[in-house]
Write a protein that holds these residues in place. Structure first.
Motif, PDB file in Angstrom:
ATOM      1  N   ILE A  12      14.896 -18.168   5.010  1.00 46.35           N
ATOM      2  CA  ILE A  12      13.873 -17.944   6.032  1.00 46.35           C
ATOM      3  C   ILE A  12      14.346 -18.444   7.395  1.00 46.35           C
ATOM      4  CG2 ILE A  12      12.631 -20.124   5.703  1.00 46.35           C
ATOM      5  CD1 ILE A  12      11.043 -16.624   6.217  1.00 46.35           C
ATOM      6  N   LEU A  13      15.114 -19.538   7.404  1.00 46.45           N
ATOM      7  CA  LEU A  13      15.659 -20.035   8.670  1.00 46.45           C
ATOM      8  C   LEU A  13      16.593 -19.017   9.305  1.00 46.45           C
ATOM      9  CD1 LEU A  13      16.402 -23.833   8.096  1.00 46.45           C
ATOM     10  CD2 LEU A  13      15.111 -22.848   9.992  1.00 46.45           C
TER      11      LEU A  13
ATOM     12  N   MET B 208      16.497 -15.909   8.980  1.00 49.42           N
ATOM     13  CA  MET B 208      15.696 -14.789   9.468  1.00 49.42           C
ATOM     14  C   MET B 208      15.097 -15.108  10.842  1.00 49.42           C
ATOM     15  SD  MET B 208      12.807 -12.714   7.324  1.00 49.42           S
ATOM     16  CE  MET B 208      14.044 -12.359   6.091  1.00 49.42           C
ATOM     17  N   TYR B 209      14.535 -16.324  10.987  1.00 48.09           N
ATOM     18  CA  TYR B 209      13.958 -16.706  12.280  1.00 48.09           C
ATOM     19  C   TYR B 209      15.042 -16.933  13.335  1.00 48.09           C
ATOM     20  CZ  TYR B 209       9.155 -17.030  10.589  1.00 48.09           C
ATOM     21  OH  TYR B 209       7.906 -16.720  10.104  1.00 48.09           O
ATOM     22  N   ARG B 210      16.187 -17.457  12.914  1.00 49.15           N
ATOM     23  CA  ARG B 210      17.293 -17.626  13.866  1.00 49.15           C
ATOM     24  C   ARG B 210      17.765 -16.274  14.391  1.00 49.15           C
ATOM     25  NH1 ARG B 210      20.597 -21.903  10.080  1.00 49.15           N
ATOM     26  NH2 ARG B 210      19.592 -23.824  10.796  1.00 49.15           N
ATOM     27  N   ASP B 211      17.782 -15.288  13.519  1.00 46.80           N
ATOM     28  CA  ASP B 211      18.194 -13.950  13.939  1.00 46.80           C
ATOM     29  C   ASP B 211      17.189 -13.379  14.942  1.00 46.80           C
ATOM     30  OD1 ASP B 211      20.009 -11.613  13.609  1.00 46.80           O
ATOM     31  OD2 ASP B 211      18.197 -10.658  12.842  1.00 46.80           O
ATOM     32  N   GLN B 212      15.906 -13.611  14.682  1.00 48.08           N
ATOM     33  CA  GLN B 212      14.888 -13.174  15.643  1.00 48.08           C
ATOM     34  C   GLN B 212      15.087 -13.874  16.991  1.00 48.08           C
ATOM     35  OE1 GLN B 212      10.781 -13.222  14.401  1.00 48.08           O
ATOM     36  NE2 GLN B 212      11.309 -12.748  12.277  1.00 48.08           N
TER      37      GLN B 212
ATOM     38  N   LYS C 108       9.856 -26.223  12.028  1.00 54.26           N
ATOM     39  CA  LYS C 108       9.080 -26.510  10.819  1.00 54.26           C
ATOM     40  C   LYS C 108       9.947 -26.437   9.571  1.00 54.26           C
ATOM     41  CE  LYS C 108       6.242 -23.369   9.126  1.00 54.26           C
ATOM     42  NZ  LYS C 108       5.059 -22.503   8.966  1.00 54.26           N
ATOM     43  N   TYR C 109      10.746 -25.373   9.454  1.00 52.66           N
ATOM     44  CA  TYR C 109      11.544 -25.216   8.237  1.00 52.66           C
ATOM     45  C   TYR C 109      12.781 -26.103   8.216  1.00 52.66           C
ATOM     46  CZ  TYR C 109       8.441 -21.502   6.786  1.00 52.66           C
ATOM     47  OH  TYR C 109       7.329 -20.818   6.376  1.00 52.66           O
ATOM     48  N   LEU C 110      13.260 -26.471   9.388  1.00 53.57           N
ATOM     49  CA  LEU C 110      14.297 -27.516   9.401  1.00 53.57           C
ATOM     50  C   LEU C 110      13.726 -28.826   8.874  1.00 53.57           C
ATOM     51  CD1 LEU C 110      16.157 -26.948  12.789  1.00 53.57           C
ATOM     52  CD2 LEU C 110      17.138 -26.793  10.499  1.00 53.57           C
ATOM     53  N   GLY C 111      12.482 -29.108   9.280  1.00 58.82           N
ATOM     54  CA  GLY C 111      11.807 -30.307   8.778  1.00 58.82           C
ATOM     55  C   GLY C 111      11.605 -30.258   7.277  1.00 58.82           C
ATOM     56  N   GLU C 112      11.282 -29.088   6.737  1.00 53.34           N
ATOM     57  CA  GLU C 112      11.111 -28.942   5.290  1.00 53.34           C
ATOM     58  C   GLU C 112      12.419 -29.245   4.542  1.00 53.34           C
ATOM     59  OE1 GLU C 112       8.475 -28.313   3.340  1.00 53.34           O
ATOM     60  OE2 GLU C 112       7.156 -28.377   5.068  1.00 53.34           O
ATOM     61  N   MET C 113      13.524 -28.807   5.130  1.00 51.22           N
ATOM     62  CA  MET C 113      14.814 -29.014   4.475  1.00 51.22           C
ATOM     63  C   MET C 113      15.246 -30.481   4.490  1.00 51.22           C
ATOM     64  SD  MET C 113      17.131 -25.752   5.653  1.00 51.22           S
ATOM     65  CE  MET C 113      18.459 -26.185   4.508  1.00 51.22           C
ATOM     66  N   THR C 114      14.736 -31.252   5.455  1.00 48.17           N
ATOM     67  CA  THR C 114      15.158 -32.641   5.580  1.00 48.17           C
ATOM     68  C   THR C 114      14.147 -33.641   5.004  1.00 48.17           C
ATOM     69  OG1 THR C 114      14.233 -32.713   7.823  1.00 48.17           O
ATOM     70  CG2 THR C 114      16.561 -32.171   7.615  1.00 48.17           C
TER      71      THR C 114
ATOM     72  N   ASN D 281      19.802 -22.577  21.467  1.00 45.84           N
ATOM     73  CA  ASN D 281      18.491 -22.934  21.996  1.00 45.84           C
ATOM     74  C   ASN D 281      17.427 -22.646  20.948  1.00 45.84           C
ATOM     75  OD1 ASN D 281      16.404 -23.658  23.650  1.00 45.84           O
ATOM     76  ND2 ASN D 281      16.387 -21.748  24.821  1.00 45.84           N
ATOM     77  N   GLY D 282      17.047 -23.671  20.193  1.00 49.54           N
ATOM     78  CA  GLY D 282      16.001 -23.516  19.187  1.00 49.54           C
ATOM     79  C   GLY D 282      16.510 -23.334  17.775  1.00 49.54           C
ATOM     80  N   TYR D 283      17.805 -23.237  17.586  1.00 44.84           N
ATOM     81  CA  TYR D 283      18.350 -23.112  16.232  1.00 44.84           C
ATOM     82  C   TYR D 283      19.807 -23.534  16.264  1.00 44.84           C
ATOM     83  CZ  TYR D 283      20.570 -18.735  17.758  1.00 44.84           C
ATOM     84  OH  TYR D 283      21.339 -17.812  18.404  1.00 44.84           O
ATOM     85  N   TYR D 284      20.428 -23.605  15.094  1.00 39.12           N
ATOM     86  CA  TYR D 284      21.825 -24.022  15.024  1.00 39.12           C
ATOM     87  C   TYR D 284      22.532 -23.305  13.883  1.00 39.12           C
ATOM     88  CZ  TYR D 284      20.752 -26.979  10.958  1.00 39.12           C
ATOM     89  OH  TYR D 284      20.378 -27.418   9.723  1.00 39.12           O
ATOM     90  N   ASP D 285      23.833 -23.221  13.964  1.00 41.38           N
ATOM     91  CA  ASP D 285      24.665 -22.688  12.892  1.00 41.38           C
ATOM     92  C   ASP D 285      25.261 -23.874  12.142  1.00 41.38           C
ATOM     93  OD1 ASP D 285      24.199 -20.113  13.806  1.00 41.38           O
ATOM     94  OD2 ASP D 285      25.918 -20.165  15.161  1.00 41.38           O
ATOM     95  N   ASP D 286      24.845 -24.037  10.884  1.00 34.28           N
ATOM     96  CA  ASP D 286      25.351 -25.183  10.139  1.00 34.28           C
ATOM     97  C   ASP D 286      26.702 -24.865   9.486  1.00 34.28           C
ATOM     98  OD1 ASP D 286      24.446 -23.411   8.289  1.00 34.28           O
ATOM     99  OD2 ASP D 286      23.187 -24.812   7.176  1.00 34.28           O
TER     100      ASP D 286
END
Length: 460
Positions: A416-417, A419-423, A452-458, A290-295
């Motif tokens: 950074i992703l 880090m936020y995923r861990d939070q 936001k940072y997923l968008g930066e990566m893509t 919910n809100g993040y993923y494990d790639d």
């Protein structure tokens, strides 16, 4: 049911009592004792003769018997029965005639006499083409061999193979050999499956319980620019989630780029998405929370954005000019800039450590007895999270200004992703989050940062 009975016949007597009790009119038409040449569609004379030799003269020691079924469907994928035997040569005198009588009901027949130096083996392949092995059948020129292959009655994709190989003693009175009954995928179809698997790209995904009703749109293009030009409705597939899993596959002649984008239960498209390389013969694994993923880090390092082969970003090298300002820097940037970067990284790590400690405090703070204290702790984490973002934005600007490689920039965004995923993970584990306004505000902020940072990566 009928196909399974025929396969059990190939394997021998193991199911004979049960078959005798349940024999139907449909099954009786395959009984050799009542079959006419007009009715026969299968080499049952060969089967019956080999079964008779195995029953009378087969040796239990060293016998092989195996059946492989699809665990999801229960359907037979392959089967084999291999039996060593010793008998008088006269017991084999009808083999030639029986094999030739059944030749019209086969698609391959082979007879090798002693003195012929040709060796022969059988390839055993499961019905999905994923498991295979080779059985050596005729290994010596002193052996005689008969081999016959026919399509399975109920599943033409399976091949039923019957082989007998033997050699006689010095007096030509005793024969010693082996009988083979093999069922597996037809070799020609196996070859096609192998070629197909080399072109197949797959996505295998899992999702959390709270997003199990979502869908996923799949987009595909030859270049990243073309992918970004696609409209929201220009997807090639809309994949449902079933039992918290989703899968999609397609055959590709060359590497492409693709996009995976979630559709929420209300029909709206997620504002973030995942762009990745679609590579023939590869499988990408992903777990969506919910809100993040494990790639799939191994995939990205092997053929994706961290491999140097990615079509998503043009590969750039680290600048390596020989100016005096750069000689002391391993990164190829001026020392003062590197010092600023190091300071920002240290500040981010310090904030992250305090956030971890604050989450531990939340875990040990009872709710609702200490609701006000929890509000304060969630507000503290939000402030620190925003501080991390400020430091990271400065870090990202320095990296881009000094032309570090895109691979290194991707690693930075992944940092950074993570880090936020861990939070986000720790926040979801907190029992008080749904009853606390500050916690809900923090949840919204963390989700926006991940997007936001997923968008930066893509970005192209």
């Amino acid at each position: 049911m009928k196909r399974l009975i025929i396969m059990l016949l190939i394997l021998g007597n193991a199911a004979a009592p049960a078959l005798a009790q349940s024999k139907s009119k449909e099954q009786k038409k395959y009984d050799l004792t009542i079959m006419t040449n007009k009715e026969q569609k299968y080499p049952l004379r060969v089967f019956r003769l080999l079964k008779s030799i195995r029953d009378k003269f087969g040796m239990k020691e060293g016998q092989t018997y195996s059946v492989l079924k699809n665990p999801d469907t229960g359907l037979l994928e392959s089967a084999e029965r291999i039996t060593h035997f010793i008998c008088l040569v006269d017991e084999l005198k009808t083999i030639d005639q029986v094999y030739m009588d059944d030749e019209p009901f086969s698609y391959q027949i082979l007879h090798l006499l002693p003195g012929n130096t040709q060796q022969f083996d059988i390839k055993v392949v499961s019905a999905d083409g994923q498991r295979s092995k080779t059985l050596p059948i005729r290994t010596k020129p002193t052996q005689e061999m008969w081999y016959l292959a026919a399509k399975n009655l109920e599943n033409p994709q399976l091949r039923d193979a019957y082989a007998i190989v033997w050699e006689t003693d010095a007096f030509d009175t005793k024969a010693e050999g082996t009988i083979y009954g093999i069922s597996s995928l037809r070799p020609d179809l196996y070859t096609k499956n192998v070629e197909s698997s080399k072109r197949m790209f797959k996505i295998e995904g899992r999702v959390d319980e709270n997003i199990k009703d979502s869908l996923y749109n799949i987009y595909i293009a030859n270049t990243h620019e073309a992918l970004n030009a696609l409209g929201d409705n220009e997807y090639v597939a809309c994949v449902p989630v079933v039992n918290k899993r989703f899968e999609w596959q397609t055959e590709l002649d060359h590497p492409c780029v693709g996009r995976l984008r979630c559709i929420f239960p209300d029909g709206s498209l997620c504002s973030a998405w995942i762009d990745l390389d679609f590579v023939p013969g590869e499988t990408y694994h992903i777990t969506v929370h919910n809100g993040y993923y494990d790639d799939d880090v191994a995939y990205e390092q092997r053929v994706g954005r961290f491999s140097g082969k990615s079509l998503l970003q043009p590969r750039q090298e680290i600048r390596t000019d020989d100016s005096e300002d750069n000689k002391d820097s391993d990164l190829g940037i001026p020392p003062e800039e590197e010092a600023k970067m190091e300071a920002r990284v240290n500040a981010i790590r310090a904030d992250a450590q305090i956030i971890d400690e604050t989450f531990d405090a939340i875990k040990n703070t009872p709710y609702p007895a200490n609701g006000d204290q929890l509000e304060s702790l969630y507000k503290k984490i939000l402030t620190l999270s925003k501080s991390i973002d400020t430091h990271f934005q400065g870090l990202a600007k320095t990296v881009k200004d000094n032309c570090l490689s895109l691979n290194e920039q991707m690693e930075m965004y992944k940092f950074i992703l993570d880090m936020y995923r861990d939070q986000n993970r720790k926040l979801n584990e907190a029992s008080s989050v749904h009853h606390n306004k500050s916690a809900q505000k923090l949840q919204k902020y963390i989700t926006s940062q991940i997007e936001k940072y997923l968008g930066e990566m893509t970005k192209p």
